[in-house]
Design an enzyme around this catalytic site. Structure first.
Site, PDB file in Angstrom:
ATOM      1  N   PHE A 149       4.352 -37.896 -31.425  1.00 46.66           N
ATOM      2  CA  PHE A 149       4.520 -38.444 -30.083  1.00 46.66           C
ATOM      3  C   PHE A 149       4.745 -37.384 -29.020  1.00 46.66           C
ATOM      4  O   PHE A 149       4.487 -37.613 -27.845  1.00 46.66           O
ATOM      5  CB  PHE A 149       5.694 -39.435 -30.058  1.00 46.66           C
ATOM      6  CG  PHE A 149       7.056 -38.782 -30.133  1.00 46.66           C
ATOM      7  CD1 PHE A 149       7.669 -38.283 -28.990  1.00 46.66           C
ATOM      8  CD2 PHE A 149       7.735 -38.681 -31.338  1.00 46.66           C
ATOM      9  CE1 PHE A 149       8.918 -37.681 -29.055  1.00 46.66           C
ATOM     10  CE2 PHE A 149       8.991 -38.089 -31.404  1.00 46.66           C
ATOM     11  CZ  PHE A 149       9.582 -37.584 -30.258  1.00 46.66           C
ATOM     12  N   GLU A 176       2.138 -44.042 -32.557  1.00 43.49           N
ATOM     13  CA  GLU A 176       2.131 -45.391 -31.998  1.00 43.49           C
ATOM     14  C   GLU A 176       3.029 -45.500 -30.769  1.00 43.49           C
ATOM     15  O   GLU A 176       2.990 -46.508 -30.063  1.00 43.49           O
ATOM     16  CB  GLU A 176       2.581 -46.398 -33.063  1.00 43.49           C
ATOM     17  CG  GLU A 176       4.016 -46.279 -33.509  1.00 43.49           C
ATOM     18  CD  GLU A 176       4.247 -45.237 -34.598  1.00 43.49           C
ATOM     19  OE1 GLU A 176       5.319 -45.283 -35.233  1.00 43.49           O
ATOM     20  OE2 GLU A 176       3.365 -44.373 -34.810  1.00 43.49           O
ATOM     21  N   CYS A 281       8.586 -28.917 -31.275  1.00 46.27           N
ATOM     22  CA  CYS A 281       8.934 -28.163 -32.474  1.00 46.27           C
ATOM     23  C   CYS A 281       9.100 -26.680 -32.195  1.00 46.27           C
ATOM     24  O   CYS A 281       9.627 -25.951 -33.031  1.00 46.27           O
ATOM     25  CB  CYS A 281       7.889 -28.380 -33.566  1.00 46.27           C
ATOM     26  SG  CYS A 281       6.262 -27.716 -33.175  1.00 46.27           S
TER      27      CYS A 281
END
Length: 497
Positions: A149, A176, A281
């Protein structure tokens, strides 16, 4: 309410499962859309469309592939503001961050536009008498990407441009939570002239992922996400005989040596820790203050942290937007709430932050924790939010040991004026990406992105040369032909006796 559907065979395809996931505006907390979750049959239909398209796309000329990618590059550039707005609306990051995401994805598209130079192959002549050896690279077939996401446009573009440039066909399973950006990319690819079935999207959750992992016609899987899921993806893909590159989580350390410019280091720590609300990240989540730098550095970071403007990503004045969901916001806040009990000093506590007029939004202020024990949850876990931990180290050796003992090895950075110390660090540190006075060392498109240890599962990194190698397989051809001078070839021409 608008539904985001699948993209199969070059067109939107309405979902039939009756299962949907909510898509929120994180700035308001309101559900704005829903996304259809795919059935196994719908995943199979996407793979079948990709397999059918590979029959011609895999053998198409490099000139045709690059022509389409060049048109896509132009369309992407023309629509970058629109795509950034979709990212902001569903992810929450500020518009400038979203524009930067599109720009970094564009780099890989541009690399793919030059794929002809990456697929030239090699030739060795006369390795033995009249024997030549050639090495070529060929596409794998149908490949899949499963993306997170936090970068709904950039991470898919780390994968599919190179995959299709190399002659593969692609099935994407995006997050999603923010599916609209990737769907818009599919529309632009079609507008650029990409043949039906070369690029497909299946929306969904774990059942869609599992079907891609087990599907016999999927040759390879790329993934970016958390470490537990990356490990799951690797095991599932390998079990079913697939090539896999799975990039996991991180706990990135930034060392600040006593000779560093502390104002510059503090500025960069703010950007690297709190940009995109810390949901990346490559965020710096730990600053290692070496020697006597700690008190002064923490004071400078705290001063800057308190001045950050937090608000809706669509507001040009905002420097940090909300987090992706209410549940994730609360999880991040819990790390700060429990930090003092585990021995950390809470210098800045952003857990009670609210934005006037957006009280139902998923907002969280920035937090700064000092003197964090390595046993504390805030240090050990990937928080994935706007929380920066400061750890003290007396010496460089102690600091490098701290970094190298981490189970993650995604990115790291050192701030210093000492070239010798920086050189030693870049050779000794156990991480896949290293910054010297650069806090977030994400490589440009023609180098590869990836970490070490629990930050990578699989052998090859994404994009760059590793990306080309991942989406192709090598073939070596050894040939020997008789020499025409031997008189052994009859071309069938008439001649006088």
């Amino acid at each position: 309410m608008r539904t985001i559907d699948h993209w199969i065979g070059g067109k939107p395809v309405e979902g039939t499962s009756g299962r949907f996931g909510p898509v929120y505006d994180p700035a308001t907390g309101a559900q704005e859309k829903q996304v259809a979750f795919a059935t196994a049959d719908e995943v199979d239909a996407a793979v079948a469309a990709a397999k059918a398209a590979f029959a011609s796309w895999g053998g198409s000329s490099l000139a045709r592939r690059t022509e389409i990618l060049f048109r896509f590059r132009g369309l992407l550039d023309a629509h970058r503001d629109e795509i950034a707005a979709l990212i902001t609306a569903e992810h929450g990051k500020v518009h400038s961050d979203a524009l930067g995401e599109v720009a970094r994805g564009l780099e890989v598209v541009e690399l793919a536009c030059g794929i002809s130079s990456q697929l030239k192959g090699e030739l060795s002549t006369q390795v033995s008498s009249r024997v030549d050896v050639a090495s070529i690279r060929q596409p794998l077939g149908v490949v899949a990407g499963i993306t997170p996401f936090n970068f709904p446009a950039m991470v898919p573009m780390w994968m599919f441009p190179l995959a299709i440039a190399c002659g593969n066909t692609f099935v994407l399973k995006p997050s999603e939570k923010d599916p609209s950006a990737s769907f818009r990319l599919a529309e632009l690819l079609a507008e650029a002239g990409l043949p039906e079935g070369v690029f497909n999207i299946v929306q969904g959750d774990k059942p869609a992922v599992d079907r891609l992992l087990e599907h016999p016609d999927v040759a390879a899987v790329s993934f970016v996400g958390s470490t537990p899921i990356a490990r799951y993806i690797q095991r599932g893909a390998v079990e079913h005989g697939k090539r896999v590159q799975a990039l996991g989580g991180a706990k990135n350390h930034m060392l600040v040596l006593p000779d560093a410019d502390l104002d510059y280091a503090a500025d960069q720590a703010i950007n690297a820790a709190y940009g995109s609300a810390g949901e990346r990240c490559m965020a710096v989540s730990v600053v290692v203050a070496v020697g006597d730098t700690g008190d002064a550095l923490v004071a400078k970071i705290a001063e800057r942290a308190k001045d950050l403007r937090i608000g809706p990503g669509s507001d040009p004045a905002s420097e940090m937007g909300p987090l992706i969901t209410r549940e994730h916001r609360d999880k991040v806040a819990a790390y700060v709430a429990g930090a003092a009990e585990q021995g950390a000093e809470v210098v800045v506590d952003g857990t009670d932050h609210s934005v006037p007029g957006h009280e139902d939004g998923f907002f969280l202020g920035v937090s700064l924790l000092d003197k964090v024990p390595v046993t504390a949850d805030a240090y050990r876990d990937e928080i994935f939010g706007p929380v920066l931990c400061v750890v003290r180290a007396e010496t460089y050796d102690e600091a490098i040991e701290l970094v190298n003992s981490s189970r993650w090895g995604n990115g790291t950075a050192i701030f210093t004026r000492d070239g010798g110390a920086a050189r030693r660090f870049q050779l000794e540190v156990e991480a896949g990406m290293v910054g010297v006075n650069v806090p977030i060392p994400v490589p440009v498109g023609y180098h590869s992105f990836g970490g070490w240890k629990d930050s990578l599962f699989g052998d090859l990194h994404v994009y760059g040369n590793d990306g080309v190698a991942f989406y192709t397989r090598g073939k070596v051809i050894t040939t020997r032909w008789p020499d025409p001078a031997d008189g052994g070839i009859n071309l069938g021409f008439p001649h006088n006796s």
